[in-house]
Design a protein around this motif. Structure first.
Motif, mmCIF file in Angstrom:
data_model
loop_
_atom_site.group_PDB
_atom_site.id
_atom_site.type_symbol
_atom_site.label_atom_id
_atom_site.label_comp_id
_atom_site.label_asym_id
_atom_site.label_seq_id
_atom_site.Cartn_x
_atom_site.Cartn_y
_atom_site.Cartn_z
ATOM 1 N N VAL A 57 0.709 -1.369 0.097
ATOM 2 C CA VAL A 57 0.000 -0.028 -0.040
ATOM 3 C C VAL A 57 0.936 1.236 -0.238
ATOM 4 C CG1 VAL A 57 -1.743 1.178 1.427
ATOM 5 C CG2 VAL A 57 -1.503 -1.330 1.380
ATOM 6 N N VAL A 58 0.719 1.921 -0.985
ATOM 7 C CA VAL A 58 1.490 3.590 -0.814
ATOM 8 C C VAL A 58 0.615 4.517 -0.751
ATOM 9 C CG1 VAL A 58 3.010 4.929 -2.409
ATOM 10 C CG2 VAL A 58 3.215 2.326 -2.574
ATOM 11 N N LEU A 59 0.794 5.236 0.395
ATOM 12 C CA LEU A 59 0.129 6.555 0.561
ATOM 13 C C LEU A 59 0.953 7.790 0.151
ATOM 14 C CD1 LEU A 59 -1.190 6.649 4.242
ATOM 15 C CD2 LEU A 59 -2.460 6.108 2.193
ATOM 16 N N GLU A 60 0.282 8.648 -0.822
ATOM 17 C CA GLU A 60 1.057 9.802 -1.377
ATOM 18 C C GLU A 60 0.148 11.067 -0.873
ATOM 19 O OE1 GLU A 60 1.904 9.266 -5.364
ATOM 20 O OE2 GLU A 60 3.643 8.416 -5.203
ATOM 21 N N PHE A 61 1.043 11.969 -0.471
ATOM 22 C CA PHE A 61 0.515 13.405 -0.012
ATOM 23 C C PHE A 61 0.962 14.234 -1.040
ATOM 24 C CE2 PHE A 61 0.140 10.935 3.615
ATOM 25 C CZ PHE A 61 -1.129 10.933 3.751
ATOM 26 N N TYR A 117 2.016 17.348 -1.614
ATOM 27 C CA TYR A 117 1.933 18.760 -1.243
ATOM 28 C C TYR A 117 2.576 19.645 -2.115
ATOM 29 C CZ TYR A 117 0.512 17.181 3.390
ATOM 30 O OH TYR A 117 -0.079 16.485 4.314
ATOM 31 N N LYS A 118 1.707 20.809 -2.060
ATOM 32 C CA LYS A 118 2.311 22.110 -2.842
ATOM 33 C C LYS A 118 2.663 23.308 -1.911
ATOM 34 C CE LYS A 118 1.587 24.352 -7.288
ATOM 35 N NZ LYS A 118 1.954 23.347 -8.565
ATOM 36 N N HIS A 119 3.636 23.457 -1.514
ATOM 37 C CA HIS A 119 3.927 24.389 -0.589
ATOM 38 C C HIS A 119 3.952 25.991 -1.185
ATOM 39 C CE1 HIS A 119 4.497 21.983 2.678
ATOM 40 N NE2 HIS A 119 5.403 21.461 2.207
ATOM 41 N N VAL A 165 6.823 25.358 -4.184
ATOM 42 C CA VAL A 165 7.494 24.126 -4.202
ATOM 43 C C VAL A 165 6.668 22.870 -3.893
ATOM 44 C CG1 VAL A 165 9.669 25.208 -3.816
ATOM 45 C CG2 VAL A 165 8.415 24.374 -1.891
ATOM 46 N N ASP A 166 7.090 21.898 -4.732
ATOM 47 C CA ASP A 166 6.293 20.679 -4.730
ATOM 48 C C ASP A 166 7.087 19.875 -3.739
ATOM 49 O OD1 ASP A 166 4.348 20.926 -6.550
ATOM 50 O OD2 ASP A 166 5.877 20.491 -8.134
ATOM 51 N N ALA A 167 6.049 18.982 -2.879
ATOM 52 C CA ALA A 167 6.750 18.323 -1.914
ATOM 53 C C ALA A 167 5.971 17.201 -1.605
ATOM 54 C CB ALA A 167 6.863 18.953 -0.237
ATOM 55 N N LEU A 168 6.458 16.107 -2.218
ATOM 56 C CA LEU A 168 5.697 14.858 -2.202
ATOM 57 C C LEU A 168 5.964 13.923 -1.319
ATOM 58 C CD1 LEU A 168 3.757 12.660 -3.761
ATOM 59 C CD2 LEU A 168 5.913 11.985 -4.874
ATOM 60 N N VAL A 169 5.159 13.514 -0.451
ATOM 61 C CA VAL A 169 5.295 12.681 0.667
ATOM 62 C C VAL A 169 4.799 11.427 0.451
ATOM 63 C CG1 VAL A 169 4.904 12.215 3.232
ATOM 64 C CG2 VAL A 169 5.115 14.515 2.475
ATOM 65 N N ARG A 170 5.720 10.124 0.324
ATOM 66 C CA ARG A 170 5.225 9.182 -0.073
ATOM 67 C C ARG A 170 5.680 8.061 1.126
ATOM 68 N NH1 ARG A 170 7.349 4.782 -3.138
ATOM 69 N NH2 ARG A 170 5.842 4.175 -4.846
ATOM 70 N N LEU A 171 4.576 7.189 1.242
ATOM 71 C CA LEU A 171 4.672 6.330 2.184
ATOM 72 C C LEU A 171 4.437 4.884 1.923
ATOM 73 C CD1 LEU A 171 2.553 8.276 5.094
ATOM 74 C CD2 LEU A 171 5.029 8.045 4.729
ATOM 75 N N PRO A 172 5.564 4.121 1.621
ATOM 76 C CA PRO A 172 5.210 2.719 1.222
ATOM 77 C C PRO A 172 5.052 1.788 2.191
ATOM 78 C CG PRO A 172 7.389 3.261 0.504
ATOM 79 C CD PRO A 172 6.930 4.270 1.502
#
Lengths: 151, 166
Positions: free
Chosen positions: A11-15, A17-19, B12-19
């Motif tokens: 399972v991959v959770l992706e957020f 974000y665009k700061h 700025v793009d900040a992708l948080v990826r939690l596998p």
């Protein structure tokens, strides 16, 4: 309860974000991208702050005088990551998080050193390694990393 | 030039990826595998007799083992619901749609599920609904084996029938 075979799932959770950067860090980043220059701000009571906050942390006064600092500096703190985590860390081989007080600055910038991490010490001289012209996007990684200055 | 460019970088793009590597465990694996056969399993508390869906190892209420698996119905009653008007990334459903808590017949707590095949404004607490399953051969032992729930047309259940099964 009878034994049953285990059930797995990736399972991959992706957020994504665009700061929003704001006018101060926004111009700092534009300087990296378009000028290959590192800018700080002279702030009352704190000297030259890099990266700039836009105000003094002591009295809240505006820090609106821009000062260019050097791409070379001195390491003030080191944390070596021996086992990087893919997707979380910037490199897949051992690297170091560092604080660098750039020449001309009075505060330290957080960044990474990719190579030769065993030689890193507090006080080691380092220099910025820029991302290629066509790869700078206006992020802190427009400085690809820092490297130890050959002595 | 004595200052940085006037025009700032705005974002700025900040992708948080939690596998994650998720392991279902014995209890949950049994429940998921049963979905493949169009069966919904619950676990009965050895002390209070309450049936939890999906099955739990222990009752969170009495803390006693809930070690008896029981099959509950693939139909039940809407205990509460909300109408979703904001799109969610990764869920391509026509807005507005309804997500409801549904107490399946034989279960003492509700599951969450999508309600389709009716207008959102027709959904109400106490409405009887049934599961719409993926066709045989396409089910793979996942929550997505139940496509959604739809109204059965049966008379509504009175409040006392579901108010303690939210």
């Amino acid at each position: 309860m009878a034994e049953i075979p285990p059930l797995h799932q990736e399972v991959v959770l992706e957020f994504p974000y665009k700061h929003s950067t704001g006018p101060v860090i926004g111009r700092f980043l534009a300087g990296l991208k378009e000028q290959k220059k590192i800018w700080g701000q002279r702030v009352r009571g704190q000297g030259v702050v890099v990266p700039p906050l836009g105000y003094s942390e002591l009295d809240g006064s505006a820090g609106d005088e821009w000062v260019e600092v050097q791409p070379t500096g001195t390491v003030t703190a080191v944390a070596v990551v021996h086992e990087p985590i893919e997707g979380l860390h910037p490199f897949t081989t051992p690297f170091a998080f560092v604080l660098v007080r750039l020449d001309g600055a009075d505060t330290a910038l957080a960044h990474v050193v990719k190579d030769d991490v065993a030689r890193l010490r507090v006080g080691t001289r380092v220099e910025a390694v820029w991302a290629p012209d066509d790869q700078r996007q206006g992020t802190i990684r427009d400085i690809a990393c820092f490297r130890i200055v050959a002595t | 030039m004595a200052e940085p460019p006037r025009e700032p970088i705005k974002y700025v793009d900040a992708l948080v990826r939690l596998p994650y590597h998720y392991v279902a465990g014995d209890c949950r694996a049994r429940y998921l595998r049963a979905l493949k056969d169009k069966k919904i399993l619950g676990a009965r508390c050895s002390e209070t007799g309450k049936v939890f869906v999906p099955p739990l190892v222990n009752s969170p209420e009495s803390l006693a083992p809930a070690d008896e698996f029981v099959e509950v119905a693939d139909r039940g009653v809407v205990t509460t619901f909300c109408i979703v008007n904001i799109p969610v990334i990764g869920r391509a459903l026509e807005l507005p749609y309804v997500v409801a808590s549904i107490a399946l017949d034989g279960a003492d707590i509700s599951i969450h599920a999508l309600i389709q095949e009716c207008k959102p404004e027709e959904v109400r607490m106490g409405m009887r609904v049934e599961a719409v399953w993926k066709p045989d051969g396409e089910r793979e032992g996942s929550h997505e084996d139940i496509l959604h729930f739809r109204p059965t047309g049966e008379p509504d259940m009175p409040r006392e029938g579901f108010i303690n099964r939210l």
